[in-house]
Write an enzyme that holds these catalytic residues in place. Structure first.
Site, PDB file in Angstrom:
ATOM      1  N   GLU A 105       9.538   8.297 -17.101  1.00 16.55           N
ATOM      2  CA  GLU A 105       8.165   8.813 -17.298  1.00 16.55           C
ATOM      3  C   GLU A 105       7.651   8.481 -18.693  1.00 16.55           C
ATOM      4  O   GLU A 105       6.486   8.120 -18.878  1.00 16.55           O
ATOM      5  CB  GLU A 105       8.138  10.324 -17.077  1.00 16.55           C
ATOM      6  CG  GLU A 105       8.321  10.724 -15.632  1.00 16.55           C
ATOM      7  CD  GLU A 105       8.539  12.225 -15.494  1.00 16.55           C
ATOM      8  OE1 GLU A 105       7.541  12.952 -15.429  1.00 16.55           O
ATOM      9  OE2 GLU A 105       9.705  12.661 -15.472  1.00 16.55           O
ATOM     10  N   LYS A 145      16.132  21.537 -11.192  1.00 20.31           N
ATOM     11  CA  LYS A 145      15.438  20.293 -11.528  1.00 20.31           C
ATOM     12  C   LYS A 145      16.317  19.261 -12.246  1.00 20.31           C
ATOM     13  O   LYS A 145      17.164  19.597 -13.049  1.00 20.31           O
ATOM     14  CB  LYS A 145      14.224  20.592 -12.431  1.00 20.31           C
ATOM     15  CG  LYS A 145      13.059  21.235 -11.713  1.00 20.31           C
ATOM     16  CD  LYS A 145      12.470  20.419 -10.581  1.00 20.31           C
ATOM     17  CE  LYS A 145      11.639  19.269 -11.079  1.00 20.31           C
ATOM     18  NZ  LYS A 145      10.412  19.688 -11.756  1.00 20.31           N
ATOM     19  N   HIS A 197       0.838  -1.224   0.000  1.00 23.06           N
ATOM     20  CA  HIS A 197       0.000   0.000   0.000  1.00 23.06           C
ATOM     21  C   HIS A 197       0.864   1.261   0.000  1.00 23.06           C
ATOM     22  O   HIS A 197       0.429   2.316   0.479  1.00 23.06           O
ATOM     23  CB  HIS A 197      -0.945   0.047   1.208  1.00 23.06           C
ATOM     24  CG  HIS A 197      -1.696  -1.212   1.448  1.00 23.06           C
ATOM     25  ND1 HIS A 197      -2.943  -1.447   0.936  1.00 23.06           N
ATOM     26  CD2 HIS A 197      -1.355  -2.330   2.135  1.00 23.06           C
ATOM     27  CE1 HIS A 197      -3.363  -2.655   1.306  1.00 23.06           C
ATOM     28  NE2 HIS A 197      -2.404  -3.220   2.027  1.00 23.06           N
ATOM     29  N   SER A 250      14.950  21.458 -16.389  1.00 20.69           N
ATOM     30  CA  SER A 250      13.734  22.214 -16.629  1.00 20.69           C
ATOM     31  C   SER A 250      14.105  23.516 -17.328  1.00 20.69           C
ATOM     32  O   SER A 250      15.213  24.015 -17.182  1.00 20.69           O
ATOM     33  CB  SER A 250      13.061  22.493 -15.287  1.00 20.69           C
ATOM     34  OG  SER A 250      12.349  23.710 -15.342  1.00 20.69           O
TER      35      SER A 250
END
Ligand code: ARG
Length: 457
Positions: free
Chosen positions: A290, A283, A156, A277
């Site tokens: 992704e 970043k 979980h 970024s």
């Protein structure tokens, strides 16, 4: 360009309809397979006496020269040709004259395309198996060098029990190994030649289908000519295997994304597999992971498109079936590209053991082991579970952890507790003590590593 089938028609095909109908812009990928299949078909025709040996040689030479010219760039695909089969045949006739027109004897484009796609996908599927094995190898290497690295195992997404990083990565090895065998299974079932099924009903010529099948590396021929030209089950099986690979890569991607966040910081991805970024200078984004996660959906879509395309078409060939190729090509290329970035991303990924350990120290992930401690000393498990639950509640109130409570505090809950409890709940002991087959225990992980190594041999 006049169609080969123009004889029956009074008018040429409308330009827009022609473009819509044509498949050369994607089936040109199968040029090699189309030529290989045609050469073996011609060889068979000459062996059984349908064409002469000289005619076969002319055809084989002509087709070989087309292959060479396509590969060295002196011949371009004619985008006005209807498909790769028409293109190769027309080009052959251009080169060797009327003998070229004999190639299509005892064959139809229906069995030709069925053959080409099987040959093409057999190659691609073997390429994907090789890539999968490379990825399994990369995960194996990471696992092997991180056997002592303790991290929280989750259920979980809540810290559950201590495990090793090696154990976690080996779980992915097992999944990807099944993916390999899924493709291998499909390859076994699909390795039968449809060539010689002709349009659908077979042929009146004395062909030798087995000979062509053997020459092209098949285990035999499709035993029913209608099935031979209609079957795309293997596309569905491969796409389903590819979809499963993507699902596995996507799960691992999700973990990599989580692990590389500041919230976890369990790993550091190599700069070469991350991006920055345009506005936020700090970043470092896990774009590869992704994108793999994002591309999973299109491979599912390719599987769905093929299933849906086939569900309503009567036997045998229908033009709908031309749609098989774009779907399976897309699925194939997507898997290949994803594996292509995933392998080096895994190879260069750096685990950060201190952060994994620090996370494992919080969250009471040794609570099960504390309950087991009481159980081994005679308390029924349910009662032990309750006692430990109460102790965890106390720790939360006092903002402390199980290893920091004093023996007195423990004894207030049960007389069974002794000084040896601290060793029992140390994370190292928790891992060490897991002796069941397949568990996170050090010995078990060694056994799993050997299992993977054997598979890769
Ligand atoms: N381009 C076609 C395909 O991909 C080849 C088979 C055409 N056969 C036919 N009867 N029109 O399916």
């Amino acid at each position: 360009m006049e169609k080969m089938w123009a004889g029956r028609f009074e008018k040429a095909l409308d330009k827009q309809a022609d473009d819509f109908n044509s498949s050369i812009h994607f089936d040109k990928k199968m040029y090699k397979e189309d030529i290989a299949g045609s050469i073996k078909h011609a060889l068979m025709l000459s062996t059984v006496g349908i064409i002469t040996k000289e005619e076969y040689e002319k055809i084989a030479d002509g087709l070989t020269s087309i292959l060479e010219d396509l590969e060295n760039g002196t011949l371009a695909f004619d985008e006005n040709a209807e498909d790769i089969h028409m293109f190769n045949e027309a080009e052959l006739t251009k080169r060797i004259g009327d003998t070229g027109k004999k190639l299509h004897t005892a064959r139809s484009r229906n069995d030709q395309v069925a053959l080409d796609l099987r040959l093409y996908m057999r190659n691609q599927a073997n390429g994907i198996i090789a890539l999968l094995k490379e990825l399994i190898g990369a995960l194996y290497t990471q696992a092997e060098s991180n056997q002592g690295v303790i991290m929280p195992g989750y259920t979980h997404l809540q810290r559950a029990q201590p495990i090793t990083f090696a154990h976690h990565l080996l779980a992915y090895c097992m999944m990807l190994m099944r993916d390999v065998t899924r493709i291998e299974d499909a390859l076994k079932r699909m390795n039968y030649s449809p060539l010689g099924s002709c349009a659908l009903a077979g042929t009146t010529y004395p062909t030798n289908r087995d000979m062509v099948a053997k020459a092209l590396g098949f285990d035999g021929v499709c035993m029913n000519s209608i099935d031979g030209v209609s079957d795309r089950d293997y596309c569905i099986e491969l796409e389903s295997a590819f979809a499963t690979i993507m699902m596995h890569l996507s799960r691992l991607s999700e973990e990599i994304i989580l692990w590389s966040s500041w919230e976890f910081k369990f790993i550091e991805l190599d700069d070469s597999y991350t991006t920055g970024s345009s506005i936020m200078p700090q970043k470092k984004n896990p774009d590869m992971a992704e994108l793999v996660r994002g591309k999973t959906g299109r491979v599912y879509g390719d599987l769905m498109a093929t299933l849906t395309m086939l569900k309503g078409i009567p036997l045998a060939y229908n033009k709908d079936m031309q749609e098989d190729k774009e779907a399976i090509f897309d699925a194939t290329e997507t898997v290949i590209k994803c594996l292509g970035v995933f392998i080096p991303m895994i190879k260069t990924m750096k685990p950060i053991p201190e952060n994994m350990y620090a996370a494992a120290c919080k969250g009471f992930i040794n609570a099960t082991d504390l309950a087991d401690y009481l159980t081994k000393k005679g308390m029924p498990f349910r009662s032990a579970y309750k006692v430990v639950g109460t102790i965890v509640g106390e720790c939360i109130k006092k903002n402390t952890t199980l290893d920091k409570l004093s023996l007195e505090e423990y004894k207030a809950h049960s007389d069974i507790f002794e000084d040896d409890l601290y060793n029992e709940i140390s994370l190292e002991t928790c891992v060490q003590k897991r002796i069941s087959k397949g568990s996170t225990g050090y010995e078990s992980v060694k056994e799993q590593l050997t299992y993977v190594k054997e598979f890769l041999k």
